[in-house]
Write a protein that holds these residues in place. Sequence first.
Motif, mmCIF file in Angstrom:
data_model
loop_
_atom_site.group_PDB
_atom_site.id
_atom_site.type_symbol
_atom_site.label_atom_id
_atom_site.label_comp_id
_atom_site.label_asym_id
_atom_site.label_seq_id
_atom_site.Cartn_x
_atom_site.Cartn_y
_atom_site.Cartn_z
ATOM 1 N N ILE A 1 0.855 -1.179 0.256
ATOM 2 C CA ILE A 1 0.055 0.024 -0.019
ATOM 3 C C ILE A 1 1.024 1.201 -0.129
ATOM 4 C CG2 ILE A 1 -1.689 1.129 1.296
ATOM 5 C CD1 ILE A 1 -2.766 -1.233 2.335
ATOM 6 N N LEU A 2 1.840 1.262 0.867
ATOM 7 C CA LEU A 2 2.812 2.391 0.807
ATOM 8 C C LEU A 2 3.504 2.577 -0.316
ATOM 9 C CD1 LEU A 2 4.277 2.143 4.420
ATOM 10 C CD2 LEU A 2 3.166 4.108 3.540
ATOM 11 N N ILE B 1 1.129 4.091 -2.951
ATOM 12 C CA ILE B 1 0.767 5.334 -2.607
ATOM 13 C C ILE B 1 2.020 6.452 -3.134
ATOM 14 C CG2 ILE B 1 0.234 6.811 -0.782
ATOM 15 C CD1 ILE B 1 -1.396 4.964 0.501
ATOM 16 N N ARG C 1 -8.221 11.679 -3.898
ATOM 17 C CA ARG C 1 -9.413 11.636 -2.741
ATOM 18 C C ARG C 1 -8.423 11.529 -1.399
ATOM 19 N NH1 ARG C 1 -13.293 7.445 -3.291
ATOM 20 N NH2 ARG C 1 -14.586 8.621 -1.677
ATOM 21 N N VAL D 1 -9.273 10.122 2.901
ATOM 22 C CA VAL D 1 -9.814 8.729 2.369
ATOM 23 C C VAL D 1 -8.766 7.832 1.866
ATOM 24 C CG1 VAL D 1 -11.604 7.645 1.036
ATOM 25 C CG2 VAL D 1 -12.094 9.980 1.793
ATOM 26 N N LEU D 2 -8.694 6.653 2.291
ATOM 27 C CA LEU D 2 -7.840 5.646 1.700
ATOM 28 C C LEU D 2 -8.660 5.128 0.421
ATOM 29 C CD1 LEU D 2 -5.212 4.276 1.566
ATOM 30 C CD2 LEU D 2 -6.089 2.633 3.348
ATOM 31 N N LEU E 1 -8.703 2.880 -1.953
ATOM 32 C CA LEU E 1 -8.012 1.791 -2.697
ATOM 33 C C LEU E 1 -8.988 0.717 -2.901
ATOM 34 C CD1 LEU E 1 -4.976 1.288 -2.959
ATOM 35 C CD2 LEU E 1 -5.140 0.079 -0.771
ATOM 36 N N ILE F 1 -10.601 -5.585 0.233
ATOM 37 C CA ILE F 1 -9.230 -5.892 0.776
ATOM 38 C C ILE F 1 -8.771 -6.030 2.077
ATOM 39 C CG2 ILE F 1 -6.885 -4.313 0.501
ATOM 40 C CD1 ILE F 1 -8.152 -3.130 -2.018
ATOM 41 N N CYS G 1 -4.663 12.681 8.707
ATOM 42 C CA CYS G 1 -5.869 12.117 8.376
ATOM 43 C C CYS G 1 -7.025 12.727 8.960
ATOM 44 C CB CYS G 1 -5.928 10.643 8.851
ATOM 45 S SG CYS G 1 -6.590 9.726 7.550
ATOM 46 N N ASP H 1 -7.245 16.270 7.254
ATOM 47 C CA ASP H 1 -7.855 16.390 6.109
ATOM 48 C C ASP H 1 -9.508 16.011 6.068
ATOM 49 O OD1 ASP H 1 -5.611 16.727 5.065
ATOM 50 O OD2 ASP H 1 -4.938 14.653 4.697
ATOM 51 N N ARG H 2 -9.871 15.023 7.012
ATOM 52 C CA ARG H 2 -11.263 14.750 6.840
ATOM 53 C C ARG H 2 -12.207 15.886 7.514
ATOM 54 N NH1 ARG H 2 -10.176 9.222 9.999
ATOM 55 N NH2 ARG H 2 -9.505 7.838 8.133
#
Lengths: 284, 338
Positions: B33-34, B37, B142, B147-148, B150, B189, B213, B216-217
């Motif tokens: 994932i890292l 990204i 996004r 938001v992740l 994925l 996932i 996070c 941001d949210r």
Amino acid sequence: MAASNHTVLQFSSSNTLSAKIHPLVIFNICDCYVRRPDQAERVIGTLLGSVLPDGTVDIRNSYAVPHNESGDQVALEIEYHHTMLLSHQKVNPKEVIVGWYSTGLGVTGGSALIHEFYSREVSNPIHLTVDTGFADGEGTIKAFVSNNLSLGDQQISAHFQEIPLDLRMVEAERIGFDNLKSTYVDKIPSDLEGMEASMTHLLALIDDTYKYVDDVVEGRVIPDNNIGKCISDAVGSLPKIPSSAFDKLVNDSLQDHSLMLYLSSITRTQLSLAEKLNTAAQIL
Amino acid sequence: MATANTTRSFLQAVATEEVATPLRHVQMEGLVILKIIKHCKDHSPSLVTGQLLGLDVGSTLEVTNCFPFPMREEDEEIEADGANYQLEMMRCLREVNVDNNTVGWYQSTLLGSYQTVELIETFMNYQENIRRCVCIIYDPSRADQGVLALKALKLSDSFMELYRSNNFTGEKLREKNLSWVDIFEEIPIKVSNSALISAFMTELEPETPVTQCDYDRLQLSTSSLMERNMEFLIECMDDLSVEQQKLQFHYRSLSRQQAQQQAWLQKRRSENATRRAAGEEPLPEEDPANPIFKPLPEPSRLESFLITNQISNYCNQINGVAGQSFNRLYLMKALHDE
């Protein structure tokens, strides 16, 4: 004339620099360590990144380099190192070698040799050590630069000097530590679940603040002026709008969003209708 | 029973494995994932792709590593270079004991506009070589919302069958009962991390209870995101109406053709009647050489299906963003009331 007869012990000077590390590097190192060959005690690899304008070394990527260790000898697969470097540069030409890493606690004997090799690749490389064995129970991550210690013209040894390392990992925060901390996460949180978590955080913070203020007022806690200033700043940052204007703002915004919701659901209805008509249409 | 199991030969074991279990989960390492990204964010807003490596274990596809592809160039020579790069990278990674098995690819996207014919083509290419593969989609735009984004996608089996025969006519679709919802299947996932990484992360986790996070949210302004979403939606609607017109045009010309055929048949029949009255052989009632009997090709529905998918995706995103905004607004209101 007298000066030339003197031999002077010299430390080559280096600017005090600091390093910043991307969480990916730590993940990569750990992964390589888990997958190391059977007899190997540690893994060694190259660090990629860039030097920021303020002199901070930004370590952004890494790859492992196979090596052989027997007694005092360390043999690094230089060819592998070069192929991998070329491959990485194809993807991101901005990332250059900034140093190398090794697992284990602190600097060991063979480190000087490898460090010398990397010094030829880049001036003043960084040596990162990651204690994957948790030897002191903490999992220490340290960064070093090497200073040459020379006697006259003759180099006698290298001195590894620890430099400050910035371990704050904003990138990891984006994914959420909850996802990275545990060994198994069942599913990735959705938009609203994430929102809920954030609100819980916020609520906890507000509660904490309330508790602190109450405690100070009741005299249970010795007041701290700095904290007080922070709280008053936070309260002050809330805009003072007359409540009628505020209501109007909120309501307008709410209406806008409701309209969007309405639009999107009408689109969806349209879609399912169109689909039925399109596939059902039969020429008679 | 137990002895029967132990005496089972290797061949038998292999044979029983052959029964394909459906893919239920994609299990990704935090490392992957890292990496994804980082790669997607470094090159944003241009779109990038990369290869996923891992293992296929029962109903779970484990993605344990990945590597990025260099930016795609049109030049053929460079394309060959890209294939070399891929082989070289796989070889190098194998040397450090990384799983050397391709399980799919990842790509970045802009506001979820990934449903294209290219994606399907790439998927079919992969599918030819690997029995089970998956496409991971990451949306860097996004991430600013905390938001992740994925997603793991695969094409549904029935769609792939249809795509191979390249037959997207209304009749075939009705026969298969395939609608636009059935093209892509999203696979849940899961995230896994090695114990070592988990230990390090627990050690290194900052003390602050608030993370990037959360900031941001709780950001109040989402209008730019909404605007772009709407723009894309409107574009897609235009595309869809073009597709609809194509279909309508087809139906119109089809009905015109049928009318012509009818007229011709009527004429031929009356002609035949007079011939029969005159005692002559009747002419055949079909004439393949006549251009009005040539079947008209029906336009493919694939494009409109994909656009429909896009639109529904945008709708979902709008709903999501609006939902978040509602939350924020009410929160703001509550704060203000206090």
